[in-house]
Write a protein that holds these residues in place. Sequence first.
Motif, short mmCIF file in Angstrom:
data_model
loop_
_atom_site.label_atom_id
_atom_site.label_comp_id
_atom_site.label_asym_id
_atom_site.label_seq_id
_atom_site.Cartn_x
_atom_site.Cartn_y
_atom_site.Cartn_z
N ARG A 384 14.47 -5.01 48.29
CA ARG A 384 13.49 -5.09 49.38
C ARG A 384 12.10 -4.69 48.91
NH1 ARG A 384 17.42 -1.37 51.79
NH2 ARG A 384 19.08 -2.54 52.85
N ARG A 385 12.02 -3.61 48.14
CA ARG A 385 10.71 -3.10 47.74
C ARG A 385 9.97 -4.10 46.86
NH1 ARG A 385 9.10 0.37 43.50
NH2 ARG A 385 11.27 0.41 42.80
N PHE A 386 10.67 -4.69 45.89
CA PHE A 386 10.04 -5.69 45.04
C PHE A 386 9.63 -6.91 45.85
CE2 PHE A 386 12.78 -4.05 41.27
CZ PHE A 386 11.98 -2.93 41.19
N TYR A 387 10.49 -7.34 46.74
CA TYR A 387 10.21 -8.53 47.55
C TYR A 387 8.96 -8.31 48.40
CZ TYR A 387 10.79 -12.09 51.18
OH TYR A 387 10.57 -13.12 52.06
N ASP A 388 8.86 -7.17 49.05
CA ASP A 388 7.71 -6.90 49.92
C ASP A 388 6.41 -6.84 49.12
OD1 ASP A 388 9.27 -6.87 52.17
OD2 ASP A 388 9.54 -4.71 52.20
N ARG A 389 6.47 -6.29 47.93
CA ARG A 389 5.26 -6.17 47.13
C ARG A 389 4.79 -7.54 46.64
NH1 ARG A 389 5.84 -1.94 42.49
NH2 ARG A 389 3.68 -2.56 42.23
N LEU A 390 5.71 -8.45 46.36
CA LEU A 390 5.31 -9.77 45.85
C LEU A 390 4.84 -10.70 46.95
CD1 LEU A 390 8.09 -10.54 43.19
CD2 LEU A 390 5.89 -9.43 42.86
N THR A 391 5.38 -10.56 48.16
CA THR A 391 5.11 -11.54 49.22
C THR A 391 4.11 -11.05 50.26
OG1 THR A 391 6.99 -10.71 50.52
CG2 THR A 391 7.41 -12.50 48.96
N TYR A 418 17.63 -14.27 53.61
CA TYR A 418 16.33 -14.18 54.26
C TYR A 418 16.21 -12.89 55.08
CZ TYR A 418 16.14 -19.27 53.46
OH TYR A 418 16.13 -20.53 52.91
N HIS A 419 15.05 -12.35 55.11
CA HIS A 419 14.65 -11.31 56.08
C HIS A 419 13.25 -10.83 55.69
CE1 HIS A 419 16.00 -8.12 59.13
NE2 HIS A 419 14.69 -7.97 58.95
N HIS A 420 12.25 -11.60 56.07
CA HIS A 420 10.87 -11.24 55.77
C HIS A 420 10.35 -10.31 56.86
CE1 HIS A 420 6.89 -11.68 53.95
NE2 HIS A 420 6.41 -11.77 55.19
N VAL A 421 9.69 -9.23 56.45
CA VAL A 421 9.11 -8.27 57.38
C VAL A 421 7.61 -8.22 57.15
CG1 VAL A 421 9.07 -5.87 58.16
CG2 VAL A 421 11.23 -6.91 57.48
N PHE A 422 6.85 -8.67 58.13
CA PHE A 422 5.40 -8.67 58.01
C PHE A 422 4.87 -7.24 58.10
CE2 PHE A 422 1.18 -8.73 60.01
CZ PHE A 422 0.49 -9.53 59.12
N ASN A 423 3.99 -6.87 57.16
CA ASN A 423 3.33 -5.57 57.14
C ASN A 423 4.34 -4.42 57.13
OD1 ASN A 423 1.13 -3.81 57.06
ND2 ASN A 423 0.97 -3.70 59.28
N ASN A 424 5.30 -4.51 56.24
CA ASN A 424 6.28 -3.43 56.11
C ASN A 424 5.62 -2.21 55.48
OD1 ASN A 424 8.70 -2.11 56.26
ND2 ASN A 424 9.83 -3.60 55.04
N ASP A 425 6.24 -1.04 55.64
CA ASP A 425 5.70 0.17 55.02
C ASP A 425 5.93 0.13 53.52
OD1 ASP A 425 8.31 1.85 54.38
OD2 ASP A 425 8.56 0.98 56.37
N LYS A 426 5.28 1.01 52.78
CA LYS A 426 5.31 0.96 51.32
C LYS A 426 6.69 1.28 50.76
CE LYS A 426 0.44 1.79 50.35
NZ LYS A 426 -0.54 2.59 49.59
N GLN A 427 7.52 1.96 51.52
CA GLN A 427 8.88 2.25 51.07
C GLN A 427 9.86 1.16 51.50
OE1 GLN A 427 6.93 4.68 52.63
NE2 GLN A 427 6.37 5.48 50.60
N SER A 428 9.38 0.13 52.19
CA SER A 428 10.21 -0.99 52.65
C SER A 428 11.37 -0.51 53.50
CB SER A 428 10.73 -1.81 51.46
OG SER A 428 9.66 -2.38 50.75
N ARG A 429 11.12 0.45 54.36
CA ARG A 429 12.17 0.96 55.24
C ARG A 429 12.23 0.21 56.56
NH1 ARG A 429 10.13 7.09 54.92
NH2 ARG A 429 8.26 5.90 55.42
#
Length: 600
Positions: A384-391, A418-429
């Motif tokens: 999750r953390r890598f995915y959020d940082r790239l997208t 799939y499970h994209h979260v717009f503007n997730n927190d930096k820890q991807s929680r």
Amino acid sequence: MPKLRLPPLPPAEKWKNYFPRALLPLPLDPFAPVDFPNRILPTNREHTDEFVRALKLKENDIVLEQWGGPGQLTRSLVNGGNKVDEGPIAQAWKEHGPVVTKPSQGYKAAYDQVVRKRKSWSFPEWLDELPDGNPEASKASKGKKSKSTTSKAEPSATEAEKSASESETSTLESETSTLESNQMAESSTTSKQLPRPRLVVATESSPELLVRGLGLEPDNVEERIETLDRYGVPGGRTGYRFPDEVPKSKGLSQEERDAVLQQLDNMAQRRQTSDPAKVFPSLYEPNLLLNPSSPHVTALQRHLLANPLISQHIEKFDPNSDSPDNRPWNAPPPNIVFVATIPDGSRGETMLHRWIHSPIGAAQGTPSWFWTYGRIRIAFLLGRRFYDRLTSGPGEACHSKITIVTKALFDLTPLPPYHHVFNNDKQSRGTEPRPPGFMTTVQGQQAKLDEFRATYDKGPRTIMYPNDIYPRPVLQAGETESRPFPRPPLLGLLLEPKVNCVITMEQRQVWDFVLRRLFVRQSHSLRDSLPSLAFGANLLVNKIEGKQDPGSYSGIDTDTDKIIKDLTVEEWFRIVDVVDKWPFKPSSMLLADYAAGQES
């Protein structure tokens, strides 16, 4: 009797019996290539089939798979994402019995840091776990399994759902079953056989997983390199690794020391003479090659593509050329697809950064790594953390330097799960989208949050359960195997290199310097942050905004009052180009040299 094919893997809850988690970070040589802890592997065949189908592989494609583990994703790649009736395959294996091999020298199986010799090896070891070949029993087992499989669904459990009653849990499961049955009905009406790739090359850093999961013959695996204790006996990770570690005194006689040094020298020679790009054809699938090596080895993938068993299937852009590795960057993509399950940890992040930065310079005619073969598609299964940082996009909390570089070099497309979260927190929680600039400490933000989530298109989502990944996470109080993850721990992402890359080899250091220096002040405006680049950099404001020397710089006119993390790739292009053409820019863009110059 039909030819034996790769047998289905055992149920996910039995993986620990046949593929101990201690094997995941255990390479042949634990000190030359880096091992990769915190690996997560998919165990659900429906998930991996869906991932492969989204790749849209072609019949002549060559797939380079990294860190496939026992081979659940490998099996899906070999079959092109098509659903396979496992009943006849399992029945053929039960009639034939396990394939027993006797290694010539006695196979040294490394498990939990203990080296032991096995006189014989049987594949598959989980023969009793194979499904029944009876079609009626197979249908019944699939009906039971559907409750724990995944599909595209509505939003998964949030923090509030975690503490909900059992009735809410049963409702979620019934909705999931309904969605799965609908999807199965749709797929049955429109299903057709997808093309299988020409070749799949499975690279695994822990060779014993290839032996146990994909049937690699033990004789094809080199004897595992071990460190030595003071008497030259293999001593695990606490012994001597290199000659300079062997003490000249402390109880070692000269003869003992010479013996240890001789064994270390033999190990060093073996490291140099071993071929990491050696591949072995699978005994059970005609389009599968096995490569017991670590993806961390420098230029391994390029050496694999140069292997005659693989290179003969690569399409040449120029029919008159002797080699396929001279494809122009603006030519159509080659028939090569790179697939990797990224380990979730700092070392996996290091490999991810290396691979993402590797296309720099390829568009200008100086390709590195395997980019000489053209714009190869890359597909990742990552945490999750890598995915959020790239997208993440401009203004989001996870927006960072690697985000800018990735979007400057690649076009991104989400893949299953799939499970994209717009503007997730930096820890991807988080599991649900948040409006830009959302702060929980500000009064009245909850109403703004509810309104935003009510209108935001969340997109498709995949439901995953604890048994859908390996190693299975430790269940906390109140959690059960039947309760899905609030968000899948593995997410798919496709990276397609852009024809026109804005990052050139000449400006690579400038990009790295500017991004690092300015993202330290990501919550400040660009105007206020420019002086952190160098003395006098505040005078570049008019050039960045396009008021001075218009048309002389790349990118678009940029408002310097914008916050650093709100800047787009095109605006960063303008900033970097202005700094690069500034006569008074720092003479060295390397951070260490720049810091030393500032102190002096």
